[in-house]
Design an enzyme around this catalytic site. Structure first.
Site, PDB file in Angstrom:
ATOM      1  N   HIS A 221      -4.602  -3.532   6.497  1.00  0.00           N
ATOM      2  CA  HIS A 221      -4.456  -3.774   4.993  1.00  0.00           C
ATOM      3  C   HIS A 221      -5.776  -4.170   4.534  1.00  0.00           C
ATOM      4  O   HIS A 221      -6.035  -5.086   4.461  1.00  0.00           O
ATOM      5  CB  HIS A 221      -3.368  -4.750   4.923  1.00  0.00           C
ATOM      6  CG  HIS A 221      -3.378  -5.164   3.300  1.00  0.00           C
ATOM      7  ND1 HIS A 221      -2.929  -4.355   2.336  1.00  0.00           N
ATOM      8  CD2 HIS A 221      -3.789  -6.451   2.774  1.00  0.00           C
ATOM      9  CE1 HIS A 221      -3.195  -5.018   1.271  1.00  0.00           C
ATOM     10  NE2 HIS A 221      -3.434  -6.310   1.492  1.00  0.00           N
TER      11      HIS A 221
ATOM     12  N   ASP B 283       0.639  -1.105   0.040  1.00  0.00           N
ATOM     13  CA  ASP B 283       0.021   0.136  -0.042  1.00  0.00           C
ATOM     14  C   ASP B 283       0.714   1.281   0.116  1.00  0.00           C
ATOM     15  O   ASP B 283       0.550   2.278  -0.794  1.00  0.00           O
ATOM     16  CB  ASP B 283      -0.814   0.150   1.105  1.00  0.00           C
ATOM     17  CG  ASP B 283      -1.620  -1.198   1.254  1.00  0.00           C
ATOM     18  OD1 ASP B 283      -2.616  -1.710   0.350  1.00  0.00           O
ATOM     19  OD2 ASP B 283      -1.455  -2.158   2.232  1.00  0.00           O
TER      20      ASP B 283
END
Ligand code: NAI
Length: 338
Positions: free
Chosen positions: A187, A159
């Site tokens: 996440h 990410d």
């Protein structure tokens, strides 16, 4: 040459595992003077593709790859393991609820935690990639109480790397010039990409450093579209590739391990999900992605950063989600042992 570091990779024949083992063989984890021993763990029905992967690894003749072992036994997989990269997980099937996903993965990661507790090196460091990564990591940690808590991490580096690349293309610079974008929390779609600490190196001219906030003409983009684009990048890739991110996830796993072992550069912040010590008001014991710096094989949470109202609200949401995931996973494990 140094003694090889023993690395175990689970789900080694899957999409991410297949890319990861080649990157690892090329020296992406610990640098070009550190050999590794690889142990690959797969489910019995993926034994053949795992063996095929090993044939290819042999054919690469990587100088840093000292030994390769394969196994379908969870006990064998972690004997002497110094770095465990836990990629294999139960994917979400059609019609499967989140509760079932957490429950199925809870079982896998409990068993792996127990095996790590029993057989791994006493300072074994663990990276969980398999989803739901944060909660799987929390479970592994709970079931491996003899290993230091700080040794358990989950991956939000993909990410972070996505955030770097999205901001870089907006400004028209290279990703490597972007530093200190932060991913907070889970996440998942509730992750909180935060550009407030972001800087751009050598921009607008060599030798200059500019705050991300100053570099984007429309500041609002950073707190709205940017955040959404980062969080939805995985889905966007599935739409194009018709498969989920694999090489970029494997590459991010290498970045995570590399920075953890080798250290971050001076002034550089990276994001890792770690077992919370209560920093930033997050409940202790949750696996939460924080901004960290790394030195001598240890991470440290960057303290004292301020959140604006929007970020604060988003962090409440991701924290709540992590608490729910934890409770669902632990409840189903408790029910299973009754
Ligand atoms: P995949 O389905 O292609 O591969 C998974 C492999 O793990 C399969 O070969 C399977 O046989 C194996 N496996 C399943 N359970 C296992 C167990 N108990 N022990 C050993 N091996 C086992 O999946 P892919 O694309 O490689 O993704 C792996 C995981 O990583 C998924 O859970 C995915 O959601 C997650 N992921 C996490 C990311 C992150 O940023 N944290 C990014 C992208 C994916």
């Amino acid at each position: 040459l140094k003694q090889p570091i023993k690395v175990t990779v689970t789900g080694a024949a899957g999409n991410i595992g297949y890319a990861f083992v080649f990157f690892a063989g090329q020296g992406r984890l610990f640098g070009q003077d550190q050999p590794i021993d690889l142990t690959l763990l797969e489910l019995p029905n993926s034994k053949r593709p795992m063996m095929g992967t090993v044939m290819e690894l042999d054919d690469c003749a990587y100088p840093l790859l000292a030994n390769i072992r394969t196994t379908t036994s969870i006990d064998e997989a972690f004997v002497g393991c110094q770095v465990a990269v836990l990629v294999g997980a139960k994917p979400r099937g059609p019609g499967m609820e989140r509760k079932d996903l957490l429950s199925e993965n809870g079982k896998i990661f409990k068993a792996q935690g127990e095996a790590i507790d029993r057989y791994a090196d006493r300072d074994c460091k663990v990276l969980v990639v398999g989803n739901p990564a944060n909660t799987n990591c929390l479970i592994v940690q709970r079931y491996a109480p003899s290993i230091p808590k700080q040794n358990f991490t989950a991956m939000t580096r993909l990410d972070q790397n996505r955030a770097d690349s999205i901001l870089a293309s907006k400004i028209g610079v290279h990703s490597r010039q972007i530093r200190n974008l932060i991913i907070w929390g889970n996440h998942s779609a509730t992750q909180v990409p935060d550009a407030s600490q972001g800087i751009i190196m050598n921009y607008p001219q060599p030798g200059m450093v500019t705050a991300a906030r100053g570099a984007v003409s429309n500041d609002k983009w950073l707190t709205t579209e940017f955040v959404e684009t980062v969080a939805k990048r995985g889905a966007a890739i599935i739409q194009m590739r018709e498969k989920s991110s694999a090489a970029s996830a494997a590459s991010a796993a290498c970045d995570h391990i590399h920075d953890w072992f080798i250290g971050t550069q001076s002034g550089q912040i990276v994001s890792m999900a770690v077992i919370s010590d209560g920093s930033y008001g997050v409940p202790e014991g949750l696996c939460f992605s924080y901004p960290v710096t790394c030195q001598n094989g240890k991470w440290q949470i960057v303290q004292g950063l301020q959140w604006d109202e929007l970020t604060k609200k988003r962090i409440e949401v991701t924290t709540k989600e992590l608490i729910e995931e934890r409770d669902l996973a632990l409840q189903s494990l408790a029910a299973n042992t009754k």
